[in-house]
Every structure is written in C-alpha cells, then in structure tokens.
Motif scaffolding. Structure first.
Motif, PDB file in Angstrom:
ATOM      1  N   TRP A 178       0.834  -1.197   0.000  1.00 35.44           N
ATOM      2  CA  TRP A 178       0.000   0.000   0.000  1.00 35.44           C
ATOM      3  C   TRP A 178       0.867   1.246   0.000  1.00 35.44           C
ATOM      4  CZ3 TRP A 178      -0.479   4.068   3.399  1.00 35.44           C
ATOM      5  CH2 TRP A 178      -1.547   4.927   3.157  1.00 35.44           C
ATOM      6  N   SER A 209       3.927   1.589  -1.165  1.00 33.89           N
ATOM      7  CA  SER A 209       4.568   1.802  -2.464  1.00 33.89           C
ATOM      8  C   SER A 209       3.565   2.284  -3.500  1.00 33.89           C
ATOM      9  CB  SER A 209       5.276   0.536  -2.936  1.00 33.89           C
ATOM     10  OG  SER A 209       4.351  -0.498  -3.142  1.00 33.89           O
ATOM     11  N   ALA A 210       2.310   1.879  -3.380  1.00 36.17           N
ATOM     12  CA  ALA A 210       1.284   2.336  -4.303  1.00 36.17           C
ATOM     13  C   ALA A 210       0.904   3.794  -4.027  1.00 36.17           C
ATOM     14  CB  ALA A 210       0.047   1.452  -4.195  1.00 36.17           C
TER      15      ALA A 210
END
Length: 110
Positions: free
Chosen positions: A9, A11-12
């Motif tokens: 999450w 990294s997104a």
C-alpha cells in the motif's frame, strides 16, 4: 520501510503523494487535505520518498525537476491518449481537443 500488508500500500501511495505535493507547490497540509490523510502521514510518506530518491524537498532545484517531470509525463500521456482515440475512430470531445492543442503546442502533432 514497513513490512507485511502495508508495504504494498505504501509503495502504491508514493506516486500519488509525491504528485499531489508537487501540484500544491510543496505545501504538505494542502496535499494531505487533497489525499484525505493526516498531515503527519503525508510528511512521513514524503520523508520516505525523499530518502528513496535522494532529493531534498527544501531545495528549489529538486522541486522544479520533479514538477517538470510530472508536466512532461502528463503531456506525453495526453499525446498517447489522442493517438489511441484516433486509431479507434473515437470522436475527440472537449478533452480530446485540449489534448490535441497541447500536443500541437509542443510540436508533437502527427
């Protein structure tokens, strides 16, 4: 960096956090409002992004390079969307016309 379920999450969320921060001229509080997160969360994400990219958000040159990178990315993506619509025969609406004008200004038409 966090591990487990939150690592993916995080990294997104990085690109959206960075782009929103740049769009709001480096104002963390405004970016946090736009992202519907707390200011401290935005500051934490930006700290991690800064470490990852090796940039300093307090330096005007670094902010300018990031702003230009996002601007070019949007211009290129707009040109790609116009080309896709043209190849499918989809009519260009108001948004498509704007993309065409942007591409023409950049000398990217045809």
């Amino acid at each position: 960096m966090r591990s487990g379920c939150c690592a993916g999450w995080m990294s997104a969320a990085r690109p959206a956090t960075l782009e929103t921060f740049i769009e709001h001229d480096g104002q963390i509080a405004e970016a946090a409002k736009q992202l519907y997160i707390q200011r401290n969360t935005a500051a934490y994400r930006l700290e991690k992004i800064s470490e990852l990219l090796g940039i300093d958000f307090k330096k005007v040159n670094d902010l300018l390079r990031l702003k230009l990178a996002f601007l070019f990315r949007h211009r290129i993506e707009g040109t790609v969307h116009v080309a896709k619509r043209a190849s499918t025969g989809e009519p260009a609406g108001a948004r498509g016309s704007g993309e065409l004008r942007s591409a023409a200004r950049m000398g990217l038409g045809r």
